[in-house]
Design a protein around this motif. Structure first.
Motif, PDB file in Angstrom:
ATOM      1  N   GLU A 118      29.237  -1.947  55.616  1.00  0.00           N
ATOM      2  CA  GLU A 118      28.837  -1.599  54.254  1.00  0.00           C
ATOM      3  C   GLU A 118      29.687  -2.369  53.238  1.00  0.00           C
ATOM      4  N   GLN A 119      30.985  -2.468  53.512  1.00  0.00           N
ATOM      5  CA  GLN A 119      31.866  -3.213  52.600  1.00  0.00           C
ATOM      6  C   GLN A 119      31.483  -4.696  52.568  1.00  0.00           C
ATOM      7  N   LEU A 120      31.127  -5.216  53.739  1.00  0.00           N
ATOM      8  CA  LEU A 120      30.713  -6.623  53.787  1.00  0.00           C
ATOM      9  C   LEU A 120      29.434  -6.835  52.980  1.00  0.00           C
ATOM     10  N   GLU A 121      28.475  -5.908  53.153  1.00  0.00           N
ATOM     11  CA  GLU A 121      27.217  -6.012  52.395  1.00  0.00           C
ATOM     12  C   GLU A 121      27.500  -6.029  50.901  1.00  0.00           C
ATOM     13  N   GLU A 122      28.359  -5.096  50.467  1.00  0.00           N
ATOM     14  CA  GLU A 122      28.659  -5.016  49.032  1.00  0.00           C
ATOM     15  C   GLU A 122      29.305  -6.305  48.534  1.00  0.00           C
ATOM     16  N   LEU A 123      30.204  -6.835  49.333  1.00  0.00           N
ATOM     17  CA  LEU A 123      30.888  -8.070  48.944  1.00  0.00           C
ATOM     18  C   LEU A 123      29.873  -9.218  48.800  1.00  0.00           C
ATOM     19  N   LEU A 124      28.959  -9.306  49.748  1.00  0.00           N
ATOM     20  CA  LEU A 124      27.982 -10.406  49.706  1.00  0.00           C
ATOM     21  C   LEU A 124      27.003 -10.223  48.551  1.00  0.00           C
ATOM     22  N   ILE A 125      26.657  -8.987  48.261  1.00  0.00           N
ATOM     23  CA  ILE A 125      25.765  -8.747  47.111  1.00  0.00           C
ATOM     24  C   ILE A 125      26.499  -9.150  45.832  1.00  0.00           C
ATOM     25  N   ALA A 127      28.653 -11.326  45.577  1.00  0.00           N
ATOM     26  CA  ALA A 127      28.780 -12.798  45.555  1.00  0.00           C
ATOM     27  C   ALA A 127      27.420 -13.465  45.340  1.00  0.00           C
ATOM     28  N   ASP A 128      26.428 -12.669  44.897  1.00  0.00           N
ATOM     29  CA  ASP A 128      25.112 -13.184  44.508  1.00  0.00           C
ATOM     30  C   ASP A 128      24.201 -13.611  45.648  1.00  0.00           C
ATOM     31  N   LEU A 129      24.450 -13.130  46.840  1.00  0.00           N
ATOM     32  CA  LEU A 129      23.529 -13.467  47.930  1.00  0.00           C
ATOM     33  C   LEU A 129      22.225 -12.679  47.826  1.00  0.00           C
ATOM     34  N   GLY A 130      22.236 -11.647  47.008  1.00  0.00           N
ATOM     35  CA  GLY A 130      21.027 -10.820  46.889  1.00  0.00           C
ATOM     36  C   GLY A 130      21.008  -9.787  48.007  1.00  0.00           C
ATOM     37  N   VAL A 131      20.339  -8.663  47.745  1.00  0.00           N
ATOM     38  CA  VAL A 131      20.390  -7.534  48.677  1.00  0.00           C
ATOM     39  C   VAL A 131      19.793  -7.896  50.044  1.00  0.00           C
ATOM     40  N   ASP A 132      18.585  -8.444  50.040  1.00  0.00           N
ATOM     41  CA  ASP A 132      17.908  -8.718  51.323  1.00  0.00           C
ATOM     42  C   ASP A 132      18.723  -9.665  52.188  1.00  0.00           C
ATOM     43  N   THR A 133      19.185 -10.741  51.562  1.00  0.00           N
ATOM     44  CA  THR A 133      19.941 -11.743  52.324  1.00  0.00           C
ATOM     45  C   THR A 133      21.256 -11.154  52.812  1.00  0.00           C
ATOM     46  N   ALA A 134      21.918 -10.381  51.945  1.00  0.00           N
ATOM     47  CA  ALA A 134      23.208  -9.784  52.334  1.00  0.00           C
ATOM     48  C   ALA A 134      23.013  -8.861  53.542  1.00  0.00           C
ATOM     49  N   LEU A 135      21.945  -8.085  53.522  1.00  0.00           N
ATOM     50  CA  LEU A 135      21.700  -7.152  54.638  1.00  0.00           C
ATOM     51  C   LEU A 135      21.418  -7.916  55.928  1.00  0.00           C
ATOM     52  N   ARG A 136      20.601  -8.956  55.805  1.00  0.00           N
ATOM     53  CA  ARG A 136      20.259  -9.725  57.010  1.00  0.00           C
ATOM     54  C   ARG A 136      21.487 -10.443  57.580  1.00  0.00           C
ATOM     55  N   VAL A 137      22.266 -11.016  56.676  1.00  0.00           N
ATOM     56  CA  VAL A 137      23.454 -11.762  57.123  1.00  0.00           C
ATOM     57  C   VAL A 137      24.429 -10.824  57.837  1.00  0.00           C
ATOM     58  N   THR A 138      24.679  -9.666  57.249  1.00  0.00           N
ATOM     59  CA  THR A 138      25.649  -8.761  57.882  1.00  0.00           C
ATOM     60  C   THR A 138      25.093  -8.228  59.204  1.00  0.00           C
ATOM     61  N   ALA A 139      23.781  -7.965  59.251  1.00  0.00           N
ATOM     62  CA  ALA A 139      23.192  -7.486  60.509  1.00  0.00           C
ATOM     63  C   ALA A 139      23.378  -8.537  61.604  1.00  0.00           C
ATOM     64  N   ASN A 140      23.138  -9.798  61.249  1.00  0.00           N
ATOM     65  CA  ASN A 140      23.316 -10.876  62.244  1.00  0.00           C
ATOM     66  C   ASN A 140      24.776 -11.007  62.662  1.00  0.00           C
ATOM     67  N   MET A 141      25.672 -10.833  61.689  1.00  0.00           N
ATOM     68  CA  MET A 141      27.101 -10.935  62.016  1.00  0.00           C
ATOM     69  C   MET A 141      27.500  -9.829  62.994  1.00  0.00           C
ATOM     70  N   ALA A 142      26.888  -8.664  62.817  1.00  0.00           N
ATOM     71  CA  ALA A 142      27.283  -7.506  63.632  1.00  0.00           C
ATOM     72  C   ALA A 142      26.667  -7.533  65.030  1.00  0.00           C
ATOM     73  N   GLU A 143      25.587  -8.287  65.171  1.00  0.00           N
ATOM     74  CA  GLU A 143      24.865  -8.243  66.442  1.00  0.00           C
ATOM     75  C   GLU A 143      25.773  -8.599  67.627  1.00  0.00           C
ATOM     76  N   GLY A 144      25.869  -7.662  68.553  1.00  0.00           N
ATOM     77  CA  GLY A 144      26.686  -7.875  69.751  1.00  0.00           C
ATOM     78  C   GLY A 144      28.174  -7.723  69.506  1.00  0.00           C
ATOM     79  N   ARG A 145      28.562  -7.404  68.259  1.00  0.00           N
ATOM     80  CA  ARG A 145      29.993  -7.312  67.950  1.00  0.00           C
ATOM     81  C   ARG A 145      30.385  -5.933  67.450  1.00  0.00           C
ATOM     82  N   PHE A 146      29.418  -5.034  67.354  1.00  0.00           N
ATOM     83  CA  PHE A 146      29.707  -3.708  66.817  1.00  0.00           C
ATOM     84  C   PHE A 146      30.762  -3.036  67.699  1.00  0.00           C
TER      85      PHE A 146
END
Ligand code: GTP
Length: 386
Positions: A118-125, A127-146
């Motif tokens: 959640e903190q990563l999402e907020e940071l990316l939003i 930083a102007d990545l936009g909500v959709d992109t921020a959510l997708r990016v963090t989801a991909n980052m988390a995949e297999g690493r949770f």
């Protein structure tokens, strides 16, 4: 200085903002972990490359049909540092700090959990990545690493990977066609950097051996015409103008005639950017296109939308608007130097998939760089050059 050095120096305050944010997220809730001593690095970060990037080339594509731009001098590695640097032990310390390790063989790591995501999402939003992109990016980052423990360095590398993956498909130089003249219509709101970008492009194309003509199509603003003439003089390129208030389409037609007669390779047409009266602007752009099509049914070959990075999320609505007004074929993002809003480029790439032909990183004639997704991602996240 290497291209990356220049990019990182000029491009963004965003990197420091994101960098600090990532550091803070890992510190917050992270714990110090002992590093295995003098053991081979378990996850070696890429060693800083010996900066053998080619010199900046014009943001133009080499197509089989087009004469290739004048070859640039071969890439010169940055002069090797003289052996006055710190001794190896000290070097290892610096590298350690670069890798997020603290002095004394420890590194702060944090378990990737919902809170951290959640903190990563907020940071990316932010930083102007936009909500959709921020959510997708963090989801991909988390995949297999949770549930795994990650250091700041590892987070930065993951983020840079994701950003580069989004940006790679859109990093395309302006295509060059064999057709002469290739007509490039340049659109964008007032102040976005159209005139400056045309000047920079003209200069780079000329340096690559192309014959260029500029048409000062914003006939409503005498100052805009004058400014373009200054840029044309700097670039050594003729600028066709028309009396203030005259029909831009008629100027575009004359410019096309001149460019054809001169055997010019490229005709760059500046346009007005008054969005206040959208219907007028739409009619004006449509008329320019109609008129130049009489001379060449395939023209304009490119419609470049120039966007100002400092406007942040507003760039999204500008793309939407100009896609309705014209047939936008690619983007140039200006003013990436000195803005904390570089993340908008990721948002635009993810949302529209329009080619990014070049980025503006300053007000000087050579401050237009081809868009390199890996360098961009590394600069944005605060990593070293790839
Ligand atoms: N820092 C920085 N400034 C830029 C860049 N590109 C353009 N500018 C500045 O932005 C301002 C506006 O640029 P122009 O090229 O005049 O913009 P325009 O879209 O032609 O604007 P109008 O002439 O009003 O239609 C100028 O002061 C430029 O020097 C860039 O990449 N970095």
């Amino acid at each position: 200085m290497s291209l990356f050095g220049k990019l990182k120096d000029k491009l963004f305050k965003s990197s420091s903002k994101l960098e600090e944010g990532l550091d803070a997220i890992v510190e917050d809730g992270g714990t110090e972990e002992q590093q295995p001593e003098a053991a081979p690095d378990p996850d070696p970060a890429p060693a800083p490359a010996p900066a053998a990037k080619p010199a900046p080339t014009p943001p133009v594509a080499k197509t089989p049909t087009a004469p290739a731009p004048a070859p640039k001098p071969a890439a010169q590695p940055d002069p090797a540092p003289t052996p006055t640097g710190p001794p190896p032990a000290e070097n290892a310390g610096i590298l350690g700090r670069l890798l997020g390790r603290q002095q004394g063989g420890t590194v702060v790591k944090r378990t990737l959990d919902d809170d951290m995501l959640e903190q990563l999402e907020e940071l990316l939003i932010a930083a102007d990545l936009g909500v959709d992109t921020a959510l997708r990016v963090t989801a991909n980052m988390a995949e297999g690493r949770f549930g795994k423990k990650l250091s700041t360095q590892e987070i930065k590398e993951l983020l840079a990977q994701e950003v580069a993956r989004i940006m790679e498909p859109v990093a395309k130089p302006l295509p060059l066609y064999a057709k002469k003249p290739q007509v490039v219509l340049v659109v964008g709101v007032n102040g976005s950097g159209k005139t400056t970008t045309i000047g920079k492009l003209a200069s780079q194309f000329r340096a690559a051996g192309k014959k260029v003509v500029i048409a000062a199509g914003d006939t409503f603003r005498a100052a805009a015409v004058e400014q373009l003439q200054v840029w044309g003089d700097r670039a050594g390129v003729p600028v066709l103008t028309a009396p203030e208030g005259s029909d831009p389409a008629s100027l575009a037609f004359d410019a096309m005639t001149r460019a054809q007669a001169d055997g010019a390779d490229l005709l760059l047409i500046d346009t007005a950017g008054r969005l206040q009266n959208r219907a007028d602007l739409m009619e004006e752009l449509a008329k320019i296109v109609r008129v130049i099509k009489k001379k060449d049914p395939d023209a304009p070959h490119n419609t470049l939308l120039v966007l100002d990075a400092t406007t942040g999320q507003n760039a999204i609505s500008q793309v939407e608007t100009f896609q309705k007004l014209s047939d936008v074929s690619g983007l140039v993002m200006t003013k990436l130097d000195g803005t904390a809003k570089g993340g908008i480029l990721v948002s635009l790439a993810d949302r529209f998939g329009l080619p990014i032909h070049a980025i503006g990183v300053g007000e000087q004639i050579d401050d237009l760089a081809p868009f390199d997704p890996e360098d961009f991602a590394a600069a944005l996240t605060g990593l070293g050059p790839k």
